[in-house]
Design a protein around this motif. Structure first.
Motif, PDB file in Angstrom:
ATOM      1  N   MET A   1       0.856  -1.172   0.000  1.00 37.10           N
ATOM      2  CA  MET A   1       0.000   0.000   0.000  1.00 37.10           C
ATOM      3  C   MET A   1       0.895   1.226   0.000  1.00 37.10           C
ATOM      4  SD  MET A   1      -3.378  -0.229   0.140  1.00 37.10           S
ATOM      5  CE  MET A   1      -4.543  -1.582   0.189  1.00 37.10           C
ATOM      6  N   LEU A   2       0.813   2.020  -1.041  1.00 35.15           N
ATOM      7  CA  LEU A   2       1.526   3.287  -1.107  1.00 35.15           C
ATOM      8  C   LEU A   2       0.592   4.314  -0.476  1.00 35.15           C
ATOM      9  CD1 LEU A   2       2.684   2.873  -4.801  1.00 35.15           C
ATOM     10  CD2 LEU A   2       4.133   2.633  -2.776  1.00 35.15           C
ATOM     11  N   ARG A   3       0.865   4.673   0.770  1.00 32.35           N
ATOM     12  CA  ARG A   3      -0.074   5.499   1.517  1.00 32.35           C
ATOM     13  C   ARG A   3      -0.405   6.805   0.792  1.00 32.35           C
ATOM     14  NH1 ARG A   3      -1.480   3.532   6.298  1.00 32.35           N
ATOM     15  NH2 ARG A   3      -0.097   2.143   7.482  1.00 32.35           N
ATOM     16  N   ASN A   4      -1.714   7.138   0.790  1.00 29.49           N
ATOM     17  CA  ASN A   4      -2.217   8.349   0.124  1.00 29.49           C
ATOM     18  C   ASN A   4      -1.972   8.333  -1.380  1.00 29.49           C
ATOM     19  OD1 ASN A   4      -0.606   9.375   2.888  1.00 29.49           O
ATOM     20  ND2 ASN A   4      -2.766   9.926   2.786  1.00 29.49           N
ATOM     21  N   HIS A   5      -1.696   7.171  -1.942  1.00 30.71           N
ATOM     22  CA  HIS A   5      -1.257   7.111  -3.334  1.00 30.71           C
ATOM     23  C   HIS A   5      -1.969   6.017  -4.125  1.00 30.71           C
ATOM     24  CE1 HIS A   5       2.508   6.920  -6.182  1.00 30.71           C
ATOM     25  NE2 HIS A   5       1.376   6.950  -6.854  1.00 30.71           N
ATOM     26  N   GLY A   6      -1.844   4.769  -3.698  1.00 30.21           N
ATOM     27  CA  GLY A   6      -2.439   3.685  -4.455  1.00 30.21           C
ATOM     28  C   GLY A   6      -1.873   2.343  -4.038  1.00 30.21           C
ATOM     29  N   THR A   7      -1.940   1.378  -4.939  1.00 29.65           N
ATOM     30  CA  THR A   7      -1.496   0.021  -4.622  1.00 29.65           C
ATOM     31  C   THR A   7      -0.413  -0.447  -5.578  1.00 29.65           C
ATOM     32  OG1 THR A   7      -3.235  -0.981  -5.993  1.00 29.65           O
ATOM     33  CG2 THR A   7      -3.745  -0.598  -3.665  1.00 29.65           C
ATOM     34  N   LEU A   8       0.369  -1.411  -5.101  1.00 27.97           N
ATOM     35  CA  LEU A   8       1.460  -1.973  -5.881  1.00 27.97           C
ATOM     36  C   LEU A   8       1.460  -3.480  -5.663  1.00 27.97           C
ATOM     37  CD1 LEU A   8       3.919  -0.909  -7.607  1.00 27.97           C
ATOM     38  CD2 LEU A   8       5.269  -1.138  -5.520  1.00 27.97           C
ATOM     39  N   VAL A   9       1.447  -4.216  -6.760  1.00 29.78           N
ATOM     40  CA  VAL A   9       1.423  -5.677  -6.706  1.00 29.78           C
ATOM     41  C   VAL A   9       2.495  -6.210  -7.634  1.00 29.78           C
ATOM     42  CG1 VAL A   9       0.087  -7.714  -7.368  1.00 29.78           C
ATOM     43  CG2 VAL A   9      -1.021  -5.865  -6.129  1.00 29.78           C
ATOM     44  N   MET A  10       3.211  -7.254  -7.213  1.00 30.43           N
ATOM     45  CA  MET A  10       4.221  -7.869  -8.077  1.00 30.43           C
ATOM     46  C   MET A  10       4.197  -9.375  -7.905  1.00 30.43           C
ATOM     47  SD  MET A  10       7.440  -6.317  -5.970  1.00 30.43           S
ATOM     48  CE  MET A  10       6.606  -4.733  -5.802  1.00 30.43           C
TER      49      MET A  10
END
Length: 252
Positions: free
Chosen positions: A168-177
């Motif tokens: 979770m990129l706070r205040n930003h969005g999501t990241l999945v790999m």
């Protein structure tokens, strides 16, 4: 927009990766996960550790095709003579993980409404649903530092990620790999559902947390309900059949 097919000097493996990634962009657009011309899904070119495919900056996800994807190196330099630029803010972040994590063959970054909403909450993703239970204990968090164009932020991203592969990129969005595009797609779909349910549950009443011992059993048993063809493979193939009904131009 370029619509040429596979070039003579392109390997069959690269062309297959291009078609898979182009399909993924179209699926994201179909699901409403696109963000104008921004955000990224990157995929390592099979057999080429330092070569990656990324969307052409300036085109929407609905315009991405196998042939107009841009092939770049680990520093974001164009390798295939593409006339399209690459979004520096996007690949600065992706390149950090591709460079340092051998298993991060596919990386997905989104700004969906539900994902951004949960990323902006102090408690992050809560254990309140079937989908969220799969992620508890497996999500990393990284505080917002502004648009991601400064290489020095990479050290903190890697440190905060640790051995996890969802952030979770706070205040930003999501990241999945993940090691494959299909597995990354399935993780993204599950995470998106978890975020949507959390937002809806918060509006409906007081969410109830799932007990830790139940989460442990749930995570242990999840593998028992998957087809033996690889994580996300049947899910992704189903979505390809869906988008092909209306537009198969992504294959070009």
């Amino acid at each position: 927009m370029a619509t040429a097919a596979r070039t003579p000097n392109m390997s069959a493996q690269e062309w297959e990766a291009r078609q898979q990634l182009a399909a993924c962009y179209r699926i994201f657009d179909h699901l409403g996960w696109s963000e104008l011309i921004y955000n990224h899904i990157t995929l390592r070119v099979p057999g080429e550790n330092d070569a990656f495919l990324i969307n052409p900056f300036g085109l929407g996800y609905h315009e991405v095709t196998a042939s107009n994807l841009v092939k770049i190196d680990i520093d974001g330099h164009v390798l295939d003579g593409s006339p399209y630029p690459v979004n520096r803010a996007g690949f600065t972040q992706h390149s950090v993980f591709h460079r340092h994590l051998p298993d991060a063959h596919c990386i997905i970054h989104t700004h969906t409404t539900a994902g951004m909403a949960v990323s902006a909450c102090a408690e992050g993703l809560r254990p309140i649903s079937f989908y969220a239970a799969a992620f508890i204990g497996h999500i990393a968090y990284h505080d917002f530092e502004g648009v991601t164009i400064r290489p020095e932020e990479g050290e903190r991203l890697i440190a905060h990620l640790g051995d996890r592969r969802v952030m979770m990129l706070r205040n930003h969005g999501t990241l999945v790999m993940a090691p494959s595009l299909t597995e990354a797609f399935l993780k993204q779909w599950l995470l998106q559902r978890a975020c949507e349910i959390q937002v809806a549950a918060g509006a409906a009443g007081t969410p109830v947390d799932i007990p830790p011992e139940v989460i442990a059993v749930h995570q242990r048993d999840l593998a028992e309900v998957q087809l033996p063809v690889g994580p996300g493979v049947p899910d992704f193939q189903s979505m390809i059949r869906l988008i092909d009904r209306t537009d198969s131009s992504w294959r070009n």
